[in-house]
Design a protein around this motif. Structure first.
Motif, mmCIF file in Angstrom:
data_model
loop_
_atom_site.group_PDB
_atom_site.id
_atom_site.type_symbol
_atom_site.label_atom_id
_atom_site.label_comp_id
_atom_site.label_asym_id
_atom_site.label_seq_id
_atom_site.Cartn_x
_atom_site.Cartn_y
_atom_site.Cartn_z
ATOM 1 N N PRO A 66 0.392 -0.994 -0.278
ATOM 2 C CA PRO A 66 -0.169 0.032 0.377
ATOM 3 C C PRO A 66 0.529 0.874 0.145
ATOM 4 C CG PRO A 66 -0.888 -1.751 1.476
ATOM 5 C CD PRO A 66 0.570 -2.198 0.771
ATOM 6 N N VAL A 67 1.988 1.201 0.825
ATOM 7 C CA VAL A 67 2.807 2.221 1.005
ATOM 8 C C VAL A 67 3.585 2.848 -0.518
ATOM 9 C CG1 VAL A 67 4.584 3.481 2.140
ATOM 10 C CG2 VAL A 67 3.396 2.265 3.160
ATOM 11 N N GLU A 68 3.979 2.133 -0.615
ATOM 12 C CA GLU A 68 4.374 1.321 -2.572
ATOM 13 C C GLU A 68 3.535 2.700 -3.728
ATOM 14 O OE1 GLU A 68 7.786 -1.263 -3.253
ATOM 15 O OE2 GLU A 68 5.966 -2.491 -2.491
ATOM 16 N N ARG A 69 1.993 1.548 -3.255
ATOM 17 C CA ARG A 69 1.181 2.124 -4.249
ATOM 18 C C ARG A 69 0.861 3.823 -4.007
ATOM 19 N NH1 ARG A 69 -0.817 -2.897 -3.402
ATOM 20 N NH2 ARG A 69 -2.278 -2.187 -1.997
ATOM 21 N N ASP A 70 0.872 4.032 -2.775
ATOM 22 C CA ASP A 70 0.643 5.586 -2.431
ATOM 23 C C ASP A 70 1.639 6.535 -3.157
ATOM 24 O OD1 ASP A 70 -2.255 5.044 -1.662
ATOM 25 O OD2 ASP A 70 -0.868 5.382 1.049
ATOM 26 N N LEU A 71 2.994 6.346 -2.952
ATOM 27 C CA LEU A 71 4.401 6.825 -3.704
ATOM 28 C C LEU A 71 4.132 7.175 -5.274
ATOM 29 C CD1 LEU A 71 6.940 8.069 -2.629
ATOM 30 C CD2 LEU A 71 7.993 6.046 -3.007
ATOM 31 N N ALA A 72 2.957 5.653 -5.471
ATOM 32 C CA ALA A 72 3.727 5.750 -7.593
ATOM 33 C C ALA A 72 2.372 6.413 -7.673
ATOM 34 C CB ALA A 72 3.248 4.160 -7.990
ATOM 35 N N THR A 73 1.300 6.799 -6.886
ATOM 36 C CA THR A 73 -0.126 7.935 -7.597
ATOM 37 C C THR A 73 0.396 8.767 -7.286
ATOM 38 O OG1 THR A 73 -1.269 5.714 -6.729
ATOM 39 C CG2 THR A 73 -2.442 8.008 -6.720
ATOM 40 N N THR A 74 0.995 9.291 -6.001
ATOM 41 C CA THR A 74 1.259 10.692 -5.504
ATOM 42 C C THR A 74 2.670 11.291 -6.585
ATOM 43 O OG1 THR A 74 1.657 10.263 -3.096
ATOM 44 C CG2 THR A 74 2.155 12.314 -3.977
#
Length: 84
Positions: A66-74
């Protein structure tokens, strides 16, 4: 004694994976083309995985946390805003 490089860490596999991730996040073909160009990647790098060497297995897919997905989205949103 040197060991064979781990394919999951090879630049060709990283580039292939990066193109696939960007393609999954892009809203349309035009945005994908622009993002790939900005990253120095090509669509061809994402089409076929790099040729296997010595019949090695392709690295097992890894799902982003989830942290990687949030970072990628940002990061994608920041890049998209910057190019507009």
């Amino acid at each position: 004694m040197a060991t064979a490089p781990n394919r999951s860490e090879s630049p060709r596999w990283q580039r292939h994976h990066a193109v696939r991730v960007v393609a999954g996040a892009a809203r349309d073909a035009a945005e994908l083309a622009e993002l790939l160009d900005m990253l120095g990647l090509t669509a061809a790098e994402g089409r076929q995985p790099p040729v296997t060497v010595h019949d090695e297995q392709m690295p097992a897919p890894r799902h982003a946390s989830p942290v990687e997905r949030d970072l990628a989205t940002t990061l994608l949103a920041d890049v998209t805003d910057a190019i507009r």
